[in-house]
Design an enzyme around this catalytic site. Structure first.
Site, short mmCIF file in Angstrom:
data_model
loop_
_atom_site.label_atom_id
_atom_site.label_comp_id
_atom_site.label_asym_id
_atom_site.label_seq_id
_atom_site.Cartn_x
_atom_site.Cartn_y
_atom_site.Cartn_z
N VAL A 1 0.99 -1.06 0.44
CA VAL A 1 0.28 -0.03 0.15
C VAL A 1 0.65 1.05 -0.02
CG1 VAL A 1 -1.81 1.33 0.88
CG2 VAL A 1 -1.78 -0.65 1.45
N CYS A 2 0.45 2.28 -0.86
CA CYS A 2 1.13 3.40 -0.70
C CYS A 2 2.28 2.94 -1.26
CB CYS A 2 1.15 3.99 0.51
SG CYS A 2 1.29 5.74 0.27
N THR A 3 3.50 3.60 -0.39
CA THR A 3 4.61 4.17 -1.06
C THR A 3 5.77 2.56 -0.30
OG1 THR A 3 5.39 5.29 1.38
CG2 THR A 3 4.92 6.11 -0.59
#
Length: 221
Positions: free
Chosen positions: A98-100
């Site tokens: 998720v995300c970075t």
């Protein structure tokens, strides 16, 4: 089904708590929240999370999930953490982020030649790990599933639940948790936000954050 979430200091808690709330409802799910030494980690919200396990006593993941946050800059240089992700990913049915958190998968060698996404402010960095950015909230490429920024982790979880269990199961969990987004304002994405809002947010937060992330990535590749 062993679902392993790998945490580190300065993690974005919703990257983790969003999907774990949904994935924990999968029939037969056993959730393992792990950190390197089993100690609590800090979040970007000013509180800590106490894990269930350390790397040493974590079982093999069927689903491996890596959240993001500003702490990713240090996490990708943490050999023990990256090696743990690399080894767990070898035996996992699904490798996810998720995300970075995608950049931790990249550091472990799992983005090369793949389609992927992450938070919109960092997507230009995905090619540093050999990935091709796809502008979507959730991107599937084989057994690799990457999600965009923060709240997209819930969408990723529901996509995966449908894939593993069925759409009916996913819909039931969605209803049980009353996931029916109706934000009070438009502008939760680049497409729906004004140029001025995007510019100001980049200038205030993400230009610096993305530059620091790029430096951290270039240091390890």
């Amino acid at each position: 089904m062993h679902i392993v979430f790998v945490l580190f200091d300065n993690v974005t808690q919703l990257d983790f708590t969003g999907p774990v709330q949904f994935l924990s409802r999968l029939p037969g799910a056993q959730v393992h929240v792990v950190t390197k030494d089993g100690a609590a980690v800090t979040t970007d919200c000013g509180f800590s999370i106490l894990p269930r396990s350390s790397f040493a006593d974590c079982p093999q993941a069927d689903i491996l999930c890596v959240p993001g946050g500003h702490g990713v800059r240090d996490a990708i240089a943490d050999t023990a953490l990256v090696d743990f992700v690399r080894q767990q990913a070898k035996g996992a049915d699904y490798i996810t982020s998720v995300c970075t958190g995608a950049f931790i998968l990249g550091a472990a060698g799992y983005l090369q030649g793949k389609k992927a996404t992450c938070h919109w402010a960092y997507t230009q960095l995905l090619p540093l790990f050999g990935a091709t950015h796809v502008p979507a909230r959730v991107v599937h490429d084989g057994n690799l599933i990457t999600a965009g920024g923060v709240t997209s982790g819930i969408d990723f979880a529901l996509n995966l639940i449908a894939k593993i269990a069925s759409e009916d199961v996913a819909r039931t969990i969605q209803l049980a948790l009353e996931y029916d987004p109706a934000p009070p304002f438009g502008g939760g994405s680049l497409k729906s936000s004004s140029d001025e809002t995007v510019h100001n947010l980049r200038a205030r937060v993400y230009d610096k954050a993305a530059a620091e992330m790029k430096m951290a990535i270039q240091h390890i590749i």
